[in-house]
Design a protein around this motif. Structure first.
Motif, PDB file in Angstrom:
ATOM      1  N   LEU A 104      37.085 -14.733-131.800  1.00 32.49           N
ATOM      2  CA  LEU A 104      37.586 -15.626-130.874  1.00 32.49           C
ATOM      3  C   LEU A 104      36.690 -16.698-131.088  1.00 32.49           C
ATOM      4  N   THR A 105      37.330 -17.908-131.214  1.00 34.23           N
ATOM      5  CA  THR A 105      36.859 -19.353-131.553  1.00 34.23           C
ATOM      6  C   THR A 105      36.257 -19.705-129.978  1.00 34.23           C
ATOM      7  N   GLU A 106      35.596 -20.659-129.692  1.00 34.26           N
ATOM      8  CA  GLU A 106      35.109 -21.296-128.680  1.00 34.26           C
ATOM      9  C   GLU A 106      36.347 -21.708-127.830  1.00 34.26           C
ATOM     10  N   GLU A 107      36.982 -22.477-128.625  1.00 32.12           N
ATOM     11  CA  GLU A 107      38.426 -23.015-127.709  1.00 32.12           C
ATOM     12  C   GLU A 107      39.074 -22.087-127.499  1.00 32.12           C
ATOM     13  N   ARG A 108      39.341 -20.978-128.220  1.00 35.02           N
ATOM     14  CA  ARG A 108      40.177 -19.862-127.459  1.00 35.02           C
ATOM     15  C   ARG A 108      39.484 -19.007-126.280  1.00 35.02           C
ATOM     16  N   ARG A 109      38.211 -18.905-126.472  1.00 34.12           N
ATOM     17  CA  ARG A 109      37.732 -18.200-125.426  1.00 34.12           C
ATOM     18  C   ARG A 109      37.906 -19.148-123.972  1.00 34.12           C
ATOM     19  N   ARG A 110      37.792 -20.592-124.007  1.00 30.68           N
ATOM     20  CA  ARG A 110      37.960 -21.459-123.013  1.00 30.68           C
ATOM     21  C   ARG A 110      39.483 -21.402-122.446  1.00 30.68           C
ATOM     22  N   GLU A 111      40.444 -21.234-123.630  1.00 32.11           N
ATOM     23  CA  GLU A 111      41.788 -21.084-123.224  1.00 32.11           C
ATOM     24  C   GLU A 111      41.994 -19.860-122.179  1.00 32.11           C
ATOM     25  N   MET A 112      41.426 -18.698-122.577  1.00 37.92           N
ATOM     26  CA  MET A 112      41.646 -17.583-122.025  1.00 37.92           C
ATOM     27  C   MET A 112      40.826 -17.533-120.708  1.00 37.92           C
ATOM     28  N   ALA A 113      39.763 -18.158-120.599  1.00 36.64           N
ATOM     29  CA  ALA A 113      39.244 -18.360-119.509  1.00 36.64           C
ATOM     30  C   ALA A 113      40.081 -18.722-118.411  1.00 36.64           C
ATOM     31  N   LYS A 114      40.684 -20.011-118.759  1.00 36.99           N
ATOM     32  CA  LYS A 114      41.675 -20.813-117.825  1.00 36.99           C
ATOM     33  C   LYS A 114      42.909 -19.617-117.464  1.00 36.99           C
ATOM     34  N   GLN A 115      43.324 -19.290-118.318  1.00 40.23           N
ATOM     35  CA  GLN A 115      44.199 -18.105-118.111  1.00 40.23           C
ATOM     36  C   GLN A 115      43.931 -17.029-117.121  1.00 40.23           C
ATOM     37  N   ILE A 116      42.562 -16.576-117.338  1.00 39.27           N
ATOM     38  CA  ILE A 116      42.156 -15.498-116.254  1.00 39.27           C
ATOM     39  C   ILE A 116      42.215 -16.076-114.952  1.00 39.27           C
ATOM     40  N   ALA A 117      41.570 -17.283-114.808  1.00 39.90           N
ATOM     41  CA  ALA A 117      41.561 -18.224-113.478  1.00 39.90           C
ATOM     42  C   ALA A 117      42.722 -18.254-112.846  1.00 39.90           C
ATOM     43  N   LYS A 118      43.837 -18.535-113.840  1.00 35.29           N
ATOM     44  CA  LYS A 118      45.213 -18.735-113.256  1.00 35.29           C
ATOM     45  C   LYS A 118      45.718 -17.351-112.932  1.00 35.29           C
ATOM     46  N   TYR A 119      45.548 -16.288-113.657  1.00 36.90           N
ATOM     47  CA  TYR A 119      46.081 -15.086-113.078  1.00 36.90           C
ATOM     48  C   TYR A 119      45.352 -14.810-111.776  1.00 36.90           C
ATOM     49  N   GLY A 120      44.038 -15.045-111.563  1.00 42.27           N
ATOM     50  CA  GLY A 120      43.330 -14.652-110.518  1.00 42.27           C
ATOM     51  C   GLY A 120      43.928 -15.306-109.413  1.00 42.27           C
ATOM     52  N   GLU A 121      44.197 -16.712-109.528  1.00 41.98           N
ATOM     53  CA  GLU A 121      44.725 -17.709-108.466  1.00 41.98           C
ATOM     54  C   GLU A 121      46.182 -16.807-107.838  1.00 41.98           C
ATOM     55  N   ASP A 122      46.967 -16.499-108.873  1.00 41.90           N
ATOM     56  CA  ASP A 122      48.110 -16.192-108.545  1.00 41.90           C
ATOM     57  C   ASP A 122      48.142 -14.564-107.796  1.00 41.90           C
ATOM     58  N   ALA A 123      47.079 -13.698-108.140  1.00 37.49           N
ATOM     59  CA  ALA A 123      46.869 -12.534-107.499  1.00 37.49           C
ATOM     60  C   ALA A 123      46.356 -13.070-106.026  1.00 37.49           C
ATOM     61  N   LYS A 124      45.565 -14.093-105.617  1.00 40.15           N
ATOM     62  CA  LYS A 124      45.121 -14.380-104.489  1.00 40.15           C
ATOM     63  C   LYS A 124      46.422 -14.826-103.645  1.00 40.15           C
ATOM     64  N   VAL A 125      47.152 -15.652-104.285  1.00 36.56           N
ATOM     65  CA  VAL A 125      48.589 -16.107-103.519  1.00 36.56           C
ATOM     66  C   VAL A 125      49.053 -15.030-102.965  1.00 36.56           C
ATOM     67  N   ALA A 126      49.332 -13.722-104.122  1.00 35.77           N
ATOM     68  CA  ALA A 126      50.141 -12.588-103.416  1.00 35.77           C
ATOM     69  C   ALA A 126      49.339 -12.243-102.153  1.00 35.77           C
ATOM     70  N   ILE A 127      47.992 -11.747-102.268  1.00 31.00           N
ATOM     71  CA  ILE A 127      47.417 -11.416-101.156  1.00 31.00           C
ATOM     72  C   ILE A 127      47.832 -12.072 -99.633  1.00 31.00           C
ATOM     73  N   ARG A 128      47.612 -13.520-100.083  1.00 30.76           N
ATOM     74  CA  ARG A 128      47.684 -14.589 -99.014  1.00 30.76           C
ATOM     75  C   ARG A 128      49.368 -14.279 -98.363  1.00 30.76           C
ATOM     76  N   ASN A 129      50.071 -14.111 -99.227  1.00 31.49           N
ATOM     77  CA  ASN A 129      51.454 -13.759 -98.765  1.00 31.49           C
ATOM     78  C   ASN A 129      51.605 -12.590 -97.999  1.00 31.49           C
ATOM     79  N   VAL A 130      50.826 -11.630 -98.315  1.00 29.82           N
ATOM     80  CA  VAL A 130      50.866 -10.306 -97.466  1.00 29.82           C
ATOM     81  C   VAL A 130      50.221 -10.681 -96.059  1.00 29.82           C
ATOM     82  N   ARG A 131      49.142 -11.390 -96.315  1.00 26.25           N
ATOM     83  CA  ARG A 131      48.419 -11.696 -94.920  1.00 26.25           C
ATOM     84  C   ARG A 131      49.440 -12.598 -94.068  1.00 26.25           C
ATOM     85  N   ARG A 132      50.315 -13.438 -94.730  1.00 26.00           N
ATOM     86  CA  ARG A 132      51.463 -14.178 -93.602  1.00 26.00           C
ATOM     87  C   ARG A 132      52.293 -13.258 -93.115  1.00 26.00           C
ATOM     88  N   ASP A 133      52.639 -12.454 -93.947  1.00 30.05           N
ATOM     89  CA  ASP A 133      53.868 -11.330 -93.537  1.00 30.05           C
ATOM     90  C   ASP A 133      52.951 -10.588 -92.460  1.00 30.05           C
TER      91      ASP A 133
END
Length: 184
Positions: A104-133
């Motif tokens: 993996l190139t440094e640029e690709r690693r950074r892209e993947m790190a951003k993607q991981i953070a996005k997936y993490g944020e999506d998971a947090k949103v799902a959990i917050r939606n359950v809290r709201r329910d």
């Protein structure tokens, strides 16, 4: 009567499991059969996961070998891998399909790190939606006079504590996967 948190906890756990699965399919510079799990190919008219029709082995840190049990599926598996977003060209020698993962190139690693953070944020949103329910359910119970004000507060606190615990778990998983991706 306090709110039963078990169904909401189960939903939050499913969000965590889904996030863990998503992370497992992201390659971190090492060959892993998990990266093939989302890829399906046509086998007698139905989409079939590669893992159900072939043996998948990591021969070294950068190479996966796919050995189909039915040789007639070789082309279909190869085509499915090419069509996927894996970004790797399979090498077919007639008996097995080899996937060689590039460093993996440094640029690709950074892209993947951003993607991981996005997936993490999506998971947090799902959990917050359950809290709201869950919070909506307590408000509804209070409106119907099934819960007192104190029970509503206790239920809301229990749900918030549960939410905080799962959010921390997501943060930890995100941090670990990002660290794994960024190490050379």
């Amino acid at each position: 009567m306090k709110l039963d948190c078990k169904p909401y906890e189960a939903k939050m756990k499913k969000s965590i499991d889904s996030y863990a699965y998503t992370l497992s399919t992201m390659r971190a510079g090492r060959a892993s059969a998990d990266v093939l799990s989302p890829i399906k190919f046509e086998y007698y008219g139905s989409p079939t996961p590669i893992s159900q029709m072939a043996e998948i082995k990591a021969t070294d840190a950068r190479t996966l070998v796919i050995q189909p049990w039915d040789a007639s599926t070789m082309k279909a598996i190869e085509k499915a891998i090419l069509a996927s977003d894996l970004g790797i060209t399979p090498m077919n020698d007639g008996k097995v399909i080899r996937l060689t993962f590039p460093q993996l190139t440094e640029e690709r690693r950074r892209e993947m790190a951003k993607q991981i953070a996005k997936y993490g944020e999506d998971a947090k949103v799902a959990i917050r939606n359950v809290r709201r329910d869950a919070n909506d359910a307590t408000k509804e119970a209070k409106k119907k006079s099934e819960m007192t004000e104190d029970e509503v507060k206790a239920s809301d606190k229990a749900v918030q504590d549960m939410t905080d615990r799962f959010i921390k778990e997501i943060d930890k998983m995100t941090e670990e996967k990002t660290k794994e991706i960024m190490e050379i």
